[in-house]
Design a protein around this motif. Structure first.
Motif, mmCIF file in Angstrom:
data_model
loop_
_atom_site.group_PDB
_atom_site.id
_atom_site.type_symbol
_atom_site.label_atom_id
_atom_site.label_comp_id
_atom_site.label_asym_id
_atom_site.label_seq_id
_atom_site.Cartn_x
_atom_site.Cartn_y
_atom_site.Cartn_z
ATOM 1 N N ILE A 11 -0.881 -8.612 -4.399
ATOM 2 C CA ILE A 11 0.040 -7.474 -4.515
ATOM 3 C C ILE A 11 -0.220 -6.415 -3.443
ATOM 4 O O ILE A 11 0.715 -5.831 -2.903
ATOM 5 N N ASP A 12 -1.490 -6.162 -3.098
ATOM 6 C CA ASP A 12 -1.791 -5.168 -2.066
ATOM 7 C C ASP A 12 -1.261 -5.596 -0.708
ATOM 8 O O ASP A 12 -0.696 -4.783 0.036
ATOM 9 N N THR A 13 -1.410 -6.876 -0.388
ATOM 10 C CA THR A 13 -0.903 -7.395 0.885
ATOM 11 C C THR A 13 0.619 -7.340 0.908
ATOM 12 O O THR A 13 1.225 -6.956 1.917
ATOM 13 N N TYR A 14 1.247 -7.696 -0.203
ATOM 14 C CA TYR A 14 2.708 -7.659 -0.286
ATOM 15 C C TYR A 14 3.224 -6.232 -0.099
ATOM 16 O O TYR A 14 4.177 -5.998 0.643
ATOM 17 N N ASN A 15 2.571 -5.263 -0.769
ATOM 18 C CA ASN A 15 2.987 -3.855 -0.629
ATOM 19 C C ASN A 15 2.803 -3.372 0.804
ATOM 20 O O ASN A 15 3.656 -2.654 1.335
ATOM 21 N N ALA A 16 1.700 -3.780 1.464
ATOM 22 C CA ALA A 16 1.482 -3.405 2.861
ATOM 23 C C ALA A 16 2.568 -4.005 3.748
ATOM 24 O O ALA A 16 3.065 -3.343 4.674
ATOM 25 N N LEU A 17 2.964 -5.230 3.451
ATOM 26 C CA LEU A 17 4.029 -5.877 4.218
ATOM 27 C C LEU A 17 5.354 -5.141 4.039
ATOM 28 O O LEU A 17 6.095 -4.927 5.002
ATOM 29 N N LYS A 18 5.650 -4.745 2.816
ATOM 30 C CA LYS A 18 6.890 -3.992 2.563
ATOM 31 C C LYS A 18 6.899 -2.687 3.353
ATOM 32 O O LYS A 18 7.915 -2.339 3.968
ATOM 33 N N VAL A 19 5.773 -1.974 3.363
ATOM 34 C CA VAL A 19 5.694 -0.708 4.090
ATOM 35 C C VAL A 19 5.856 -0.955 5.591
ATOM 36 O O VAL A 19 6.595 -0.241 6.270
ATOM 37 N N ALA A 21 7.429 -3.407 7.018
ATOM 38 C CA ALA A 21 8.835 -3.761 7.260
ATOM 39 C C ALA A 21 9.699 -2.501 7.305
ATOM 40 O O ALA A 21 10.606 -2.401 8.146
ATOM 41 N N LEU A 22 9.419 -1.558 6.430
ATOM 42 C CA LEU A 22 10.165 -0.288 6.448
ATOM 43 C C LEU A 22 9.939 0.452 7.759
ATOM 44 O O LEU A 22 10.875 0.970 8.370
ATOM 45 N N VAL A 23 8.691 0.509 8.195
ATOM 46 C CA VAL A 23 8.356 1.215 9.434
ATOM 47 C C VAL A 23 9.028 0.541 10.629
ATOM 48 O O VAL A 23 9.519 1.211 11.539
ATOM 49 N N ARG A 24 9.078 -0.777 10.614
ATOM 50 C CA ARG A 24 9.685 -1.530 11.722
ATOM 51 C C ARG A 24 11.206 -1.627 11.597
ATOM 52 O O ARG A 24 11.856 -2.168 12.489
ATOM 53 N N HIS A 25 11.758 -1.170 10.476
ATOM 54 C CA HIS A 25 13.200 -1.277 10.212
ATOM 55 C C HIS A 25 13.657 -2.728 10.292
ATOM 56 O O HIS A 25 14.631 -3.067 10.966
ATOM 57 N N ASP A 26 12.918 -3.603 9.606
ATOM 58 C CA ASP A 26 13.223 -5.028 9.630
ATOM 59 C C ASP A 26 12.975 -5.598 8.234
ATOM 60 O O ASP A 26 12.462 -4.905 7.353
ATOM 61 N N ASN A 27 13.331 -6.864 8.042
ATOM 62 C CA ASN A 27 13.101 -7.485 6.735
ATOM 63 C C ASN A 27 11.682 -8.050 6.643
ATOM 64 O O ASN A 27 10.961 -8.123 7.640
ATOM 65 N N LEU A 28 11.282 -8.458 5.436
ATOM 66 C CA LEU A 28 9.923 -8.949 5.209
ATOM 67 C C LEU A 28 9.612 -10.184 6.038
ATOM 68 O O LEU A 28 8.540 -10.296 6.645
ATOM 69 N N LYS A 29 10.547 -11.137 6.072
ATOM 70 C CA LYS A 29 10.317 -12.393 6.792
ATOM 71 C C LYS A 29 10.079 -12.146 8.273
ATOM 72 O O LYS A 29 9.094 -12.638 8.850
ATOM 73 N N ASN A 30 10.940 -11.380 8.905
ATOM 74 C CA ASN A 30 10.796 -11.113 10.338
ATOM 75 C C ASN A 30 9.531 -10.303 10.628
ATOM 76 O O ASN A 30 8.854 -10.543 11.624
ATOM 77 N N THR A 31 9.224 -9.354 9.757
ATOM 78 C CA THR A 31 8.034 -8.530 9.944
ATOM 79 C C THR A 31 6.775 -9.377 9.858
ATOM 80 O O THR A 31 5.885 -9.285 10.718
#
Length: 131
Positions: A11-19, A21-31
Motif C-alpha cells: 500500500i505504501d508503494t502504491y500510494n507513492a506511485l499515485k502521488v 503520477a499526480l506530480v508528473r500529470h500522467d497515469n499510474l501505468k505510464n508513471t
C-alpha cells in the motif's frame, strides 16, 4: 499492442506511485513504466537491449553475444566434463551415496547428476553397493 503483466505493490508503494503520477500529470501505468526504465542499471540496459534485438530478429544469433550470456557463463554438459565425472566417482567410492549432496558438491542440477550416476552404475563405472 504490448503485453500487459500485473504486479502487486504494498500500500505504501502504491500510494507513492499515485502521488508521483499526480506530480508528473500522467497515469499510474505510464508513471511506473517511466520510473523503472529511467532507473535501470547499465547492465540491465545491456541485457534488455539484447532481449529486444533477439525478439526483433535483426541480429544473427550465431555472431551476437548477449549481455546476459557474458554475465552468466553456461557450464559444460556433465557428460562431457571429465573432471566432474571423476569427482562423482571419487565421492561415490568414498561412500557418498546422497545424489543431491553429490550434485551440490559438483555444482550441477540434482536431476542431471542423478541420471548420470544411474548411467554410470549401469555401465559398470560405479558399484551400486557399499563395500
Amino acid at each position: 499492442m504490448p503485453e500487459i503483466r500485473r504486479v502487486i505493490l504494498d500500500i505504501d508503494t502504491y500510494n507513492a506511485l499515485k502521488v508521483e503520477a499526480l506530480v508528473r500529470h500522467d497515469n499510474l501505468k505510464n508513471t511506473l513504466s517511466a520510473m523503472i526504465l529511467e532507473n535501470l542499471s547499465p547492465e540491465a540496459h545491456t541485457i534488455l537491449k539484447c532481449i529486444r534485438d533477439k525478439k526483433s530478429l535483426k541480429v544473427q544469433k550465431s555472431n551476437h553475444k548477449c549481455g546476459a550470456s557474458t554475465a552468466i557463463e553456461k557450464s559444460k554438459q556433465l557428460s562431457k566434463n571429465p573432471d566432474a565425472l571423476n569427482q562423482i566417482k571419487t565421492f561415490w567410492n568414498e561412500g557418498e551415496r546422497n545424489r543431491a549432496e553429490i550434485a551440490r558438491k559438483i555444482n550441477y542440477p540434482k536431476a542431471t547428476t542423478s541420471a548420470t550416476i544411474s548411467r554410470m552404475i549401469k555401465a559398470g563405472e560405479l558399484r551400486n553397493e557399499i563395500d
